[in-house]
Write a protein that holds these residues in place. Structure first.
Motif, PDB file in Angstrom:
ATOM      1  N   PHE A   8      39.647  41.351  96.965  1.00 42.38           N
ATOM      2  CA  PHE A   8      39.912  42.283  95.833  1.00 42.38           C
ATOM      3  C   PHE A   8      41.043  41.355  94.590  1.00 42.38           C
ATOM      4  CE2 PHE A   8      38.707  45.173  98.826  1.00 42.38           C
ATOM      5  CZ  PHE A   8      37.645  45.738  98.435  1.00 42.38           C
ATOM      6  N   VAL A  11      39.928  39.924  91.349  1.00 43.74           N
ATOM      7  CA  VAL A  11      39.646  41.193  90.589  1.00 43.74           C
ATOM      8  C   VAL A  11      40.980  41.524  89.826  1.00 43.74           C
ATOM      9  CG1 VAL A  11      38.753  43.405  90.312  1.00 43.74           C
ATOM     10  CG2 VAL A  11      37.561  41.845  91.873  1.00 43.74           C
ATOM     11  N   GLU A  15      42.275  41.632  86.167  1.00 46.11           N
ATOM     12  CA  GLU A  15      42.597  42.874  85.505  1.00 46.11           C
ATOM     13  C   GLU A  15      43.949  42.454  85.013  1.00 46.11           C
ATOM     14  OE1 GLU A  15      42.860  45.829  88.497  1.00 46.11           O
ATOM     15  OE2 GLU A  15      42.752  47.447  86.950  1.00 46.11           O
ATOM     16  N   ARG A  45      51.266  52.337  81.223  1.00 45.37           N
ATOM     17  CA  ARG A  45      49.993  52.174  82.093  1.00 45.37           C
ATOM     18  C   ARG A  45      49.793  50.772  82.698  1.00 45.37           C
ATOM     19  NH1 ARG A  45      47.431  55.978  78.820  1.00 45.37           N
ATOM     20  NH2 ARG A  45      46.381  54.262  77.831  1.00 45.37           N
ATOM     21  N   THR A  56      49.426  47.510  96.483  1.00 43.75           N
ATOM     22  CA  THR A  56      48.167  47.661  97.297  1.00 43.75           C
ATOM     23  C   THR A  56      47.979  46.134  97.941  1.00 43.75           C
ATOM     24  OG1 THR A  56      47.656  49.430  96.026  1.00 43.75           O
ATOM     25  CG2 THR A  56      45.812  48.658  97.363  1.00 43.75           C
TER      26      THR A  56
ATOM     27  N   ASP B   9      41.584  53.989  86.383  1.00 43.89           N
ATOM     28  CA  ASP B   9      41.296  53.081  85.325  1.00 43.89           C
ATOM     29  C   ASP B   9      41.440  51.397  85.791  1.00 43.89           C
ATOM     30  OD1 ASP B   9      44.046  53.583  85.615  1.00 43.89           O
ATOM     31  OD2 ASP B   9      44.284  52.883  83.771  1.00 43.89           O
ATOM     32  N   SER B  10      41.929  51.240  86.873  1.00 41.54           N
ATOM     33  CA  SER B  10      42.231  49.974  87.405  1.00 41.54           C
ATOM     34  C   SER B  10      41.111  49.365  88.214  1.00 41.54           C
ATOM     35  CB  SER B  10      43.335  49.754  88.392  1.00 41.54           C
ATOM     36  OG  SER B  10      43.376  48.875  88.929  1.00 41.54           O
ATOM     37  N   VAL B  11      40.475  48.436  87.569  1.00 38.83           N
ATOM     38  CA  VAL B  11      39.204  47.951  88.286  1.00 38.83           C
ATOM     39  C   VAL B  11      39.536  47.623  89.760  1.00 38.83           C
ATOM     40  CG1 VAL B  11      37.152  46.191  88.012  1.00 38.83           C
ATOM     41  CG2 VAL B  11      38.706  46.695  85.995  1.00 38.83           C
ATOM     42  N   SER B  12      40.570  46.766  90.095  1.00 42.12           N
ATOM     43  CA  SER B  12      40.762  46.384  91.375  1.00 42.12           C
ATOM     44  C   SER B  12      41.079  47.483  92.374  1.00 42.12           C
ATOM     45  CB  SER B  12      41.931  45.390  91.343  1.00 42.12           C
ATOM     46  OG  SER B  12      43.017  45.959  90.901  1.00 42.12           O
ATOM     47  N   ILE B  13      41.879  48.370  91.969  1.00 38.96           N
ATOM     48  CA  ILE B  13      41.861  49.598  92.979  1.00 38.96           C
ATOM     49  C   ILE B  13      40.489  50.353  93.170  1.00 38.96           C
ATOM     50  CG2 ILE B  13      43.108  51.680  93.049  1.00 38.96           C
ATOM     51  CD1 ILE B  13      45.101  49.573  93.341  1.00 38.96           C
ATOM     52  N   GLU B  15      37.573  49.127  92.794  1.00 36.38           N
ATOM     53  CA  GLU B  15      36.575  48.634  93.776  1.00 36.38           C
ATOM     54  C   GLU B  15      37.086  48.441  95.154  1.00 36.38           C
ATOM     55  OE1 GLU B  15      35.907  44.442  92.690  1.00 36.38           O
ATOM     56  OE2 GLU B  15      35.047  44.859  90.870  1.00 36.38           O
ATOM     57  N   MET B  16      38.270  48.508  95.451  1.00 31.01           N
ATOM     58  CA  MET B  16      38.995  48.596  96.775  1.00 31.01           C
ATOM     59  C   MET B  16      38.676  49.915  97.363  1.00 31.01           C
ATOM     60  SD  MET B  16      42.761  48.792  97.929  1.00 31.01           S
ATOM     61  CE  MET B  16      42.917  49.369  99.678  1.00 31.01           C
ATOM     62  N   ASP B  52      43.335  59.069  90.143  1.00 30.03           N
ATOM     63  CA  ASP B  52      44.756  58.446  89.825  1.00 30.03           C
ATOM     64  C   ASP B  52      45.343  59.336  88.724  1.00 30.03           C
ATOM     65  OD1 ASP B  52      46.550  56.377  89.328  1.00 30.03           O
ATOM     66  OD2 ASP B  52      45.470  55.177  87.631  1.00 30.03           O
ATOM     67  N   ASN B  54      47.945  58.299  86.118  1.00 30.97           N
ATOM     68  CA  ASN B  54      48.203  57.575  84.815  1.00 30.97           C
ATOM     69  C   ASN B  54      46.885  56.975  84.441  1.00 30.97           C
ATOM     70  OD1 ASN B  54      50.721  58.007  83.714  1.00 30.97           O
ATOM     71  ND2 ASN B  54      51.287  57.127  86.015  1.00 30.97           N
ATOM     72  N   MET B  55      46.060  57.415  83.399  1.00 30.23           N
ATOM     73  CA  MET B  55      45.021  57.035  82.759  1.00 30.23           C
ATOM     74  C   MET B  55      44.672  57.130  81.388  1.00 30.23           C
ATOM     75  SD  MET B  55      42.101  57.989  85.888  1.00 30.23           S
ATOM     76  CE  MET B  55      42.258  59.903  85.685  1.00 30.23           C
ATOM     77  N   PRO B  56      44.032  56.198  80.539  1.00 30.26           N
ATOM     78  CA  PRO B  56      44.023  56.597  79.299  1.00 30.26           C
ATOM     79  C   PRO B  56      42.961  57.374  78.985  1.00 30.26           C
ATOM     80  CG  PRO B  56      42.748  54.520  80.040  1.00 30.26           C
ATOM     81  CD  PRO B  56      43.473  54.906  81.003  1.00 30.26           C
ATOM     82  N   LEU B  79      41.996  64.724  95.798  1.00 26.94           N
ATOM     83  CA  LEU B  79      43.341  64.027  95.899  1.00 26.94           C
ATOM     84  C   LEU B  79      43.754  63.298  94.905  1.00 26.94           C
ATOM     85  CD1 LEU B  79      42.226  62.990  99.566  1.00 26.94           C
ATOM     86  CD2 LEU B  79      43.618  64.944  98.869  1.00 26.94           C
ATOM     87  N   THR B  83      52.390  57.510  93.058  1.00 28.36           N
ATOM     88  CA  THR B  83      53.467  56.514  93.439  1.00 28.36           C
ATOM     89  C   THR B  83      54.524  57.299  94.154  1.00 28.36           C
ATOM     90  OG1 THR B  83      54.328  56.701  91.331  1.00 28.36           O
ATOM     91  CG2 THR B  83      53.062  54.860  91.726  1.00 28.36           C
ATOM     92  N   LYS B 104      50.717  55.689  96.409  1.00 23.37           N
ATOM     93  CA  LYS B 104      50.312  54.311  96.354  1.00 23.37           C
ATOM     94  C   LYS B 104      51.709  53.565  96.669  1.00 23.37           C
ATOM     95  CE  LYS B 104      48.261  54.405  91.917  1.00 23.37           C
ATOM     96  NZ  LYS B 104      47.688  53.835  90.716  1.00 23.37           N
ATOM     97  N   PRO B 105      51.656  52.184  97.063  1.00 21.71           N
ATOM     98  CA  PRO B 105      50.559  51.630  97.557  1.00 21.71           C
ATOM     99  C   PRO B 105      49.924  52.235  98.910  1.00 21.71           C
ATOM    100  CG  PRO B 105      52.483  50.246  98.098  1.00 21.71           C
ATOM    101  CD  PRO B 105      53.102  51.633  97.339  1.00 21.71           C
TER     102      PRO B 105
END
Lengths: 685, 120
Positions: A8, A11, A15, A45, A56, B9-13, B15-16, B52, B54-56, B79, B83, B104-105
């Motif tokens: 990941f 990505v 990002e 953000r 992470t 909103d985070s792609v990497s999180i 995807e994981m 999450d 914090n998101m737009p 859930l 942080t 998080k993390p």
């Protein structure tokens, strides 16, 4: 569960890069004392996302670094402190530092940008000054509330738990059953409900809980582990945990609700796979909007239908089906064209990507130069081929630097000239007849023609006895080795001249023009083809061979008449087109071919423009005009001079695409060489 | 198979989380922010929602309160991803109706362990 987080990371890096772009453009919107909460939120953000992802994916130092930035942003967001210029500068430096850091991560490097430490200190200063009351909250979640002094009197293995749930826990999705299930996994659990608080039916709120429980857990777990099962409800509920002696009382009369294990957990049935981590090498990927992909898929569908129709026609073909065949072929060519367009669009990206470095640069430079500049950008959504975009970025940056350094006056100078303090710098991108135009316009002092002219004479670029038009003088700044700056400045004098800018743009098949008015300002306009892989070509015959000239460079084609051609002293042939004398280049000589031409008037002259000069290319004949798909020669064979690529014609033969700039350069340098050697260029009569 | 909706909103999180939960045998959908999450939740039937904060457009806490107003999600576990430092956010999330939180993390093991707490 064996999951390699490395997969990941790529990505995450992508990002972060995107996030940092956003962060920068939002930061540039900030002004001291005036905080738009939406802007601050967006910046927050980004920092927050980077911090979360970094944690992470195991980049702990990056987490620590972003944490301090996030803390300051949070204080601003909560309006605990007022935004000052120092904050904005610090955030911008942070963004730079993070960009560098992400680059290091992308390169698989463990090192940390130098700036990080000093930036952290700056943050700490700000945070101490402004928020010394903001001490870290100590988590007391796991403080054991039992009776440690009595510890030894009890059996190690039995816990007595009294659980009086908060009334609302069901509404939070917290089911006591799940908590018991978790405890049951720790050992043997007995659950006894206490029902004495259930009200009469009339007063029962069905979504509330009235039952409490006595739990007995035989397990060697710690109290903290037990508390963890209640973690989400402990604030609302009353929970007491005590050790009990094993022989304390018998459990016979207790109702056992939960047995050892409630159910198979989904995870235990899961298959764990070891997925190979993707290569850490940066992939040259492109993000395509789903609309474009949909359009393409539609097109392929159409094409398949047409193909099926033609296939059916071919199987049972007879003469009377000829019209149907023609129709089918027309359809095929239309679909092919449309599909080609759709595919091209996939490579197209908004020009924004080339623009997004600019606002920051303008801010930093105008501060450094003591100038007041208002940047306005238009047409950022205009789309351009990705490769083109990447190569366009540097020339644009160079022109903007130039405009700020040389074009725009200082505040004092502007006042003296009766202009407003604020200088305008407009960057505009738009489509015009199948081309992209990018204009960089400032309202500064304009080009200093006297100085340029003098410098050009000094450098031997122009003949001092000839007179030049204003525009011709302006164009001199594109001459190789030309620079009007007396001292190389930190800003624009980086060893790259305008000639390089011009050459870079021409290598993309485009051109650059200047318009300048003294005291009013200058405008540089860059013209570019939409794409590098397909172009409109003019097929020309030279001897028995077919070549292709890019239509974009062609101004007109004409037939020479006897008497139109004059030979200069150095044997250069020129002809007079309206008011201009245009040198003729016999292409068959340059390309070493036999020509079918007996006399120059038998051929055709294709007038082309390169670097603001016109040349006439002599060819045997003109053939069709068509769109050609450019195949790169360098990748497949080798770099061939005078040729920019090759294509395959409808009849299957390969035709070379001529590089006009290269041809002209070769002809003129050879001519110079002969002249310098005192020789006469060999020109066939 | 239990269905989970992951909102981040985070792609990497995202995807994981998706990858991890799918590996663990769950059926997972994702949403990019609160607005998207609410829309997806309304059209699907999820057994668990992870969001999450914090998101737009719509943050996680507003998403939770909106979901709790939907009869389909009145008792569904939700859930939040928070942080460590977000003690106030945890409280805000709880009062909006969050079931619990994943701090998080987090690593895949921790994520699955937390999900198993509520999906049995």
């Amino acid at each position: 569960m064996d999951i390699d987080l490395k997969q990941f990371q790529q990505v995450f890096i992508e990002e972060c890069r995107e996030g940092l772009e956003v962060m920068e453009s939002e930061l540039l919107k900030l002004t001291p004392g005036n905080v738009d909460s939406e802007v601050i939120n967006t910046i927050f953000r980004v920092a927050h996302s980077i911090k979360g992802g970094a944690g992470t994916f195991g980049f702990n130092q990056l987490t620590e670094f972003t944490h301090v930035a996030e803390t300051l942003l949070d204080d601003l967001r909560a309006e605990k402190i007022t935004l000052i210029d120092g904050h904005i500068n610090l955030f911008l430096q942070t963004k730079d530092c993070l960009s560098a850091w992400i680059q290091l991560l992308a390169e698989d490097s463990q090192s940390i940008p130098e700036a990080a430490e000093s930036l952290k200190q700056q943050y700490n200063q700000f945070l101490q000054l402004d928020t010394n009351q903001n001490t870290l909250a100590v988590e007391d979640d796991f403080v054991i509330k039992g009776n440690p002094s009595a510890f030894n009197e009890y059996d190690d293995n039995t816990w007595l738990i009294h659980f009086i749930p908060g009334q609302d826990i069901l509404k939070q999705g917290n089911e006591p059953r799940l908590i018991f299930a978790e405890l049951a996994e720790m050992g043997e659990l007995k659950v006894t409900p206490q029902c004495k608080n259930i009200p009469t039916w009339k007063n029962v709120e069905p979504e509330d809980i009235y039952v409490s429980w006595e739990l007995e857990l035989v397990s060697s777990v710690s109290e903290a582990q037990i508390k963890e099962a209640f973690e989400w409800v402990e604030d609302d509920s009353t929970i007491t945990i005590n050790r009990s002696t094993a022989s304390d009382e018998s459990a016979d009369n207790k109702i056992v609700i939960v047995s050892d294990k409630l159910s198979e957990s989904p995870a235990s049935a899961a298959v764990t796979k070891n997925i190979a981590a993707p290569k850490s090498a940066e992939t040259n990927s492109i993000r395509v909007s789903i609309d474009k992909v949909d359009a393409l898929i539609n097109m392929v569908g159409e094409l398949v239908i047409t193909q099926a129709m033609l296939g059916e026609l071919g199987q049972n073909f007879s003469a009377e089906r000829l019209p149907a065949l023609k129709k089918g072929l027309d359809q095929l060519s239309q679909h092919t064209r449309e599909m080609q367009d759709s595919v091209m669009k996939i490579r197209m990206l908004p020009i924004q990507f080339a623009f997004n470095r600019i606002p920051r640069m303008v801010r930093d430079l105008s501060e450094q130069l003591g100038k007041n500049v208002l940047l306005r950008m238009h047409g950022e959504e205009t789309e351009l081929d990705k490769i083109m975009l990447e190569k366009l970025s540097d020339p644009i940056v160079h022109l903007v630097r130039n405009a700020l350094d040389h074009g725009i006056e200082t505040i004092a100078e502007r006042k003296l000239a009766g202009k407003s303090d604020v200088a305008y710098l407009d960057i505009t991108a738009f489509h015009q007849g199948g081309e992209i135009i990018v204009e960089i316009r400032d309202d500064g002092r304009g080009l200093n023609r006297t100085k340029i002219h003098a410098k050009a004479i000094e450098k031997g670029i122009v003949n001092k006895d000839l007179t030049y038009s204003d525009n011709q003088i302006d164009e001199l700044i594109f001459a190789p080795g030309f620079s009007t700056v007396e001292e190389v400045s930190d800003i624009s004098g980086r060893g790259v001249g305008m000639d390089v800018v011009k050459r870079n743009i021409e290598s993309l098949g485009g051109g650059i023009k200047i318009e300048s008015t003294t005291g009013i300002g200058s405008c540089f306009s860059i013209r570019l083809p939409l794409t590098l892989s397909i172009m409109d070509g003019q097929l020309v015959k030279i001897g028995s061979k077919t070549y292709i000239l890019p239509i974009m460079s062609i101004i007109e084609s004409l037939q020479l008449k006897t008497g139109m051609v004059t030979k200069l002293a150095d044997d250069t042939e020129v002809f007079k087109l309206r008011d201009e004398f245009i040198p003729i280049i016999r292409l068959y000589q340059v390309l070493n071919h036999d020509s079918s031409l007996e006399h120059i008037t038998d051929g055709l002259l294709v007038v082309v423009e390169s670097g603001n000069n016109k040349y006439g290319l002599l060819v045997d004949d003109l053939a069709a005009q068509q769109q050609v798909v450019i195949k790169n020669l360098e990748d497949n064979f080798m770099k061939v001079s005078c040729v920019s690529g090759a294509t395959i014609l409808g009849n299957g033969t390969v035709a070379l695409i001529l590089d006009i700039g290269d041809i002209i350069k070769r002809v003129t340098t050879e001519r110079d060489k002969y002249q310098q050697a005192g020789l006469r260029a060999h020109v066939a009569a | 198979m239990k269905r989970i909706l992951a909102v981040d909103d985070s792609v990497s999180i995202r995807e994981m989380v998706l990858f991890t939960l799918k590996q663990a045998g769950y059926q997972v959908d994702s949403a990019v922010d609160g607005v998207d999450g609410l829309a997806k939740a309304k059209t699907g039937h999820f057994d668990l929602i992870i969001s999450d904060i914090n998101m737009p457009r719509m943050d996680g806490i507003s998403l939770i309160s909106q979901l709790r107003n939907e009869s389909a999600y009145k008792f569904t576990p939700i859930l939040m991803l928070t942080t460590e430092s977000g003690a106030d956010k945890k409280m805000a999330g709880k009062s909006a109706g969050a079931t619990g939180w994943i701090v998080k993390p987090f690593n895949p093991e921790k994520l699955i362990a937390t999900v198993q707490k509520v999906l049995r």
